[in-house]
Design a protein around this motif. Structure first.
Motif, short mmCIF file in Angstrom:
data_model
loop_
_atom_site.label_atom_id
_atom_site.label_comp_id
_atom_site.label_asym_id
_atom_site.label_seq_id
_atom_site.Cartn_x
_atom_site.Cartn_y
_atom_site.Cartn_z
N GLY A 1 3.00 -11.03 -78.20
CA GLY A 1 3.83 -11.56 -79.12
C GLY A 1 5.15 -11.30 -78.40
O GLY A 1 5.62 -10.28 -77.92
N GLU B 1 -3.93 -11.72 -86.75
CA GLU B 1 -2.64 -12.61 -86.69
C GLU B 1 -2.72 -13.55 -88.03
O GLU B 1 -3.87 -14.01 -88.33
N ARG C 1 -0.09 -16.82 -89.95
CA ARG C 1 0.90 -17.52 -89.62
C ARG C 1 1.21 -18.35 -90.97
O ARG C 1 0.22 -18.68 -91.76
N ARG D 1 5.19 -15.72 -87.73
CA ARG D 1 3.85 -15.44 -86.96
C ARG D 1 3.96 -13.75 -87.28
O ARG D 1 4.77 -13.39 -87.04
N THR E 1 8.40 -13.79 -85.00
CA THR E 1 7.10 -13.10 -84.60
C THR E 1 7.71 -11.76 -85.32
O THR E 1 8.54 -10.87 -85.12
N PHE F 1 11.91 -11.91 -83.05
CA PHE F 1 10.86 -10.83 -82.72
C PHE F 1 11.55 -9.56 -83.41
O PHE F 1 12.66 -8.90 -83.06
#
Length: 680
Positions: A238, A276, A278, A283, A321, A340
Motif C-alpha cells: 500500500g 483488504e 475497497r 482502499r 489508501t 495514504f
C-alpha cells in the motif's frame, strides 16, 4: 555565463508564526484548477528486505530553481537518522519531553538510519556535509547540505542522483517495522523548501529545512512521484499514489510501479498479513483480526471524503489508501501521508469507538497537511489544530460514548456521552505557557504542544460562535480556495477570514492577537445569587408619614397571616405576601468576551440577558414576586475557552446532588479521556 552565487540563509530555531500576509503571487498565485507548481520531482527505486528491515534505494531528484538567484547548494532532509540513538535532536527532545514511547525498549540492531552511498549531479560527484540549522548537537544527522559542482541558474532545473541505504527502526514515531510488517516513511533524501520574498513572511530567498524534532512533522515542495518498489513475494503493498501497471514477479520479489502527481511526500507499507476491503476510491488494508476496525475505517473515510469535499473543496486525487497496523505495531498508527494514511485498530472497548475519530482525523490531514501544505515545522496548528477543529465540526452530532473495558463493557456499562467539542476542553483547564501559533519544538512541555490540537479547536469554535451564522464556514472555504497547493501561513489564514467577515474584520484581527498569537485566558464567573424579601422598613413614606420598627414588624406579621389564610396551599416557589429582590453578580477575571446570562426564577420563568464584552463586572438586580433560582452564563456552550465551566453557573440554594454526580462519574470520564488520547 552564470550570475554570481549568493549565499542563501537558512531558517533557524526561532522561526515561528508568521504575522505578515503572503504576496498574492506567492507560490505562483492562486492555483484554482492549475494544480501546484512542480518544484521537486522524484523517481524512486526501492527494494525492501523484510528480514534485515532495510531498503536499498535509488533516487533521481529533478529540482527547479524558482528564485532570481543562482543556487550553489541544496539542503536535504535525511530523517531516518533521527532514530540513530538518543544523541539526535529527536532523541534528546524525547528525553526531555517524553512521547513516542511504545513500551518496548529499542535493542541492538533496532535503530534506524539512512546512508548516502553516492550523490551525483549530471554525472559529477557532489560533496556534502551534515549541518544543524536549529543549533542541534553535532551528533544529529537529519539535515545535509549539498554543494553543487554545477550551480543552478534562475528558472533552470538540475538532476541529482542518489544511491542510498535505509535501515528501518523497530516501529517508532510512525515509521519502521515489527516482525514482517513494515511502514516505510521518511526513507529517502528529500530536498528542503526554498522560500522566496513574499512567501510566509520571507523578505529574501531562504531555505526552510529544519532538523527532525520530536513534535515537528514535515514541509516540502510539491512535485510528481514515480516509485518502483520491490517487496518479498506474497507481500501486499500500500502506498501513496496508484499502481500504473500490473505487479511483476522478479527474482528479488514482487515489483510494483506506482505514481502520484501534485503531492509533497511519499510513503508505503508492505506486509504478508493484510486483508483488504475497497469501496469507490477508498482502499483499506488491515489485519484479519481487526476486520471490524477495517469496516469502521472504510465508512469513516467515505464519510470524511464527502464532508471535506462539500465544506472545503473537491478532493483531486484518485485513491485514498488506509492502513490499520497490527497490534504490536501501534506506533505506526495515526499518521498521515498524502493519499495514504494509517489509523488504529481494536478488538473492542474502550479503543474501538475511537477508530472512527482517528480515521476522520488522519483523512483530514489530506486537506490541511496535503492540499494546503502548511509548514508543519513552524506553524503546526495550521494542520493539526485546524484539522481537529474541522473533524469536530463533522462529528459534532456523533458524541463519544465509550464502553467500559473488560467485563464492565460486556455488561453494557458505558462512559457518559461526550461531545467532541467538550472533550477538547482538556486544553482549557489552566493558564497556558504557549500560544497555539509558533513552531512545534519551542514549547514548555509535551502537554503545551498538545494544545496545538485541543486549544486550536476551542479558539476557532469560539470565534465561529462570535461571528455568528455561516461566516467562519465561508471563511474556511475561501481559505481553501485561495491557498490550496500554496503553503499558507498564519497571517494568510487571518487575512482570509477577515476578508470574508467584512464589517466584523476587526473582531477577527483582535481574536488572532489575543487567542492565536497569544493565549489570553477567559475566566467569567457567576459570583453570587441571592434573594431577599422586600419588607416594610422604618422611615418616612411618600406622604412623610413615619413608621418605626415596631410598626413595620406588625405590618409584616399581619400581611403574612392574611396571605396564609387566603393561600393555605401556597408553595415556597410561588409568589408570597411580599415581592423579592434578587441579586446576580457576574465578574470577568481575564480576557473579555461577550456573554449571555440565563436567569431562572422559582416559578420556572426565564430571562435572557446579554452581558457586553466591555464590562469587567455587572450587578444585576431583579424585583419580582418570585426569587431567582439560578443563573447560568453561556447556556448554549458557545464560550468553551472559559477556564472553568463549573463556575459559569450558580444556584441560590446549595445543590449537593451535583457534587455527588461528578464524584461518581469522575472515574468513567478519566478512563474515556485516557483511552482516546492514547489512541490518537
Amino acid at each position: 555565463m552564470l550570475a554570481a552565487i549568493v549565499a542563501i540563509e537558512v531558517a533557524g530555531w526561532s522561526a515561528g508564526a508568521v504575522r505578515v500576509p503572503s504576496s498574492p503571487q506567492a507560490w505562483g498565485g492562486e492555483r484554482d484548477a492549475k494544480g501546484p507548481e512542480d518544484v521537486a520531482d522524484y523517481n524512486l527505486e526501492a527494494v525492501l528486505d523484510a528480514q534485515k528491515h532495510t531498503v536499498e534505494g535509488k533516487e533521481r531528484l529533478v529540482w527547479r530553481n524558482r528564485s532570481a538567484e543562482t543556487i550553489g547548494s541544496l539542503y536535504l532532509h535525511l530523517y531516518l537518522n533521527a532514530f540513530e540513538g538518543p544523541q539526535t535532536t529527536f532523541g534528546r527532545e524525547r528525553q526531555r519531553y517524553g512521547g513516542f514511547r511504545s513500551g518496548v525498549d529499542t535493542k541492538k540492531g533496532e535503530w534506524g538510519f539512512i546512508e548516502l552511498r553516492s550523490v551525483e549531479q549530471h554525472g559529477a560527484k557532489v560533496s556534502w556535509e551534515f549541518v544543524h540549522p536549529d543549533g542541534g548537537p553535532d551528533t544529529d544527522h537529519t539535515v545535509a547540505r549539498l554543494d553543487l559542482p554545477r550551480p543552478v541558474a534562475p528558472g533552470a532545473s538540475t538532476e541529482i542522483d542518489f544511491d542510498f541505504h535505509s535501515q528501518l527502526p523497530r516501529v517508532v514515531a510512525r515509521t519502521g517495522w515489527f516482525d514482517k510488517f513494515h511502514l516505510v516513511a521518511q526513507w529517502f533524501p528529500k530536498v528542503g523548501v526554498l522560500e522566496l520574498p513574499g512567501e510566509r513572511g520571507a523578505v529574501q530567498p531562504r531555505w526552510n529545512c529544519h532538523e527532525f524534532h520530536l513534535f515537528s512533522e514535515f514541509y516540502a515542495d510539491f512535485g510528481s512521484y514515480r516509485a518502483e518498489i520491490t517487496v518479498p513475494h506474497g507481500f501486499i503493498l500500500g502506498s501513496t499514489g496508484v499502481e500504473i501497471r500490473a505487479p511483476e514477479e522478479t527474482p528479488q520479489g514482487t515489483r510494483y510501479l506506482v505514481a502520484q502527481d501534485a503531492v509533497h511526500d511519499f510513503a508505503f507499507t508492505a506486509w504478508d498479513g493484510f486483508a483488504e476491503v475497497r469501496s469507490g476510491p477508498v482502499r483499506v488494508l488491515y489485519p484479519p483480526e481487526y476486520a471490524e476496525s477495517g469496516r469502521i475505517a472504510l465508512q469513516a473515510t467515505l464519510d470524511a471524503l464527502k464532508y471535506f469535499s462539500e465544506t472545503l473543496g473537491p478532493y483531486p486525487h484518485r485513491q485514498v489508501t488506509v492502513v490499520v497496523p497490527p497490534y504490536n505495531a501501534r506506533e505506526a498508527g495515526g499518521m498521515e501521508y498524502e493519499t495514504f494514511f494509517t489509523t488504529i485498530g481494536a478488538l473492542g472497548p474502550p479503543r474501538l469507538p475511537a477508530v472512527r475519530f482517528v480515521t476522520v482525523h488522519e483523512f483530514g490531514h489530506g486537506y490541511f497537511m496535503g492540499l494546503l501544505a502548511s509548514n508543519e515545522f513552524e506553524e503546526p496548528f495550521l494542520d493539526e489544530g485546524l484539522n481537529e477543529f474541522w473533524d469536530a465540526r463533522m462529528l459534532s452530532d456523533s458524541p463519544l460514548r465509550i464502553s467500559a473495558p473488560g467485563l464492565l463493557g460486556r455488561l453494557g456499562i458505558r462512559a457518559p456521552a461526550l461531545r467532541l467539542f467538550d472533550f477538547e476542553r482538556f486544553g482549557t483547564q489552566r493558564f497556558q505557557a504557549d500560544p497555539i501559533a509558533g513552531n512545534s519544538w519551542e514549547r514548555w512541555s509535551s502537554g503545551s504542544y498538545g494544545l496545538v490540537y485541543a486549544r486550536t479547536v476551542m479558539v476557532f469554535h469560539d470565534l465561529e460562535a462570535r461571528l455568528g451564522g455561516d461566516v467562519l464556514a465561508r471563511g474556511f472555504k475561501e481559505y481553501y480556495r485561495r491557498w490550496h497547493d500554496r503553503h499558507p501561513s498564519t497571517a494568510d489564514l487571518e487575512q482570509t477570514l477577515a476578508d470574508v467577515a467584512g464589517a466584523q474584520a476587526p473582531l477577527v484581527h483582535q481574536w488572532f492577537v489575543e487567542q492565536v498569537y497569544d493565549r489570553a485566558p477567559v475566566d467569567d464567573r457567576v459570583e453570587r445569587v441571592e434573594s431577599k424579601e422586600i419588607l416594610p422598613e422604618p422611615g418616612l413614606s411618600a406622604q412623610h408619614l413615619e413608621r418605626d420598627q415596631k410598626q413595620a414588624d406588625h405590618e409584616i406579621h399581619e400581611r403574612r397571616e392574611q396571605f396564609q389564610e387566603q393561600h393555605p396551599d401556597a408553595k415556597p416557589t410561588e409568589p408570597g405576601p411580599f415581592p423579592w429582590r434578587s441579586v446576580v453578580d457576574v465578574r470577568r477575571h481575564a480576557a473579555h468576551v461577550p456573554q449571555t446570562l440565563l436567569v431562572k426564577f422559582d416559578d420556572g420563568t426565564l430571562q435572557t440577558l446579554e452581558w457586553p464584552a466591555e464590562e469587567r463586572w455587572h450587578h444585576y438586580v431583579f424585583e419580582k414576586p418570585v426569587r431567582v433560582a439560578s443563573a447560568q452564563l453561556d447556556p448554549s456552550g458557545k464560550v468553551l475557552l472559559d477556564l472553568d465551566k463549573l463556575d459559569d453557573g450558580r444556584t441560590r440554594e446549595r445543590q449537593p446532588a451535583a457534587a455527588r454526580r461528578w464524584t461518581l462519574e469522575f472515574k468513567a470520564w478519566a478512563e474515556l479521556v485516557l483511552s482516546v488520547l492514547e489512541s490518537v
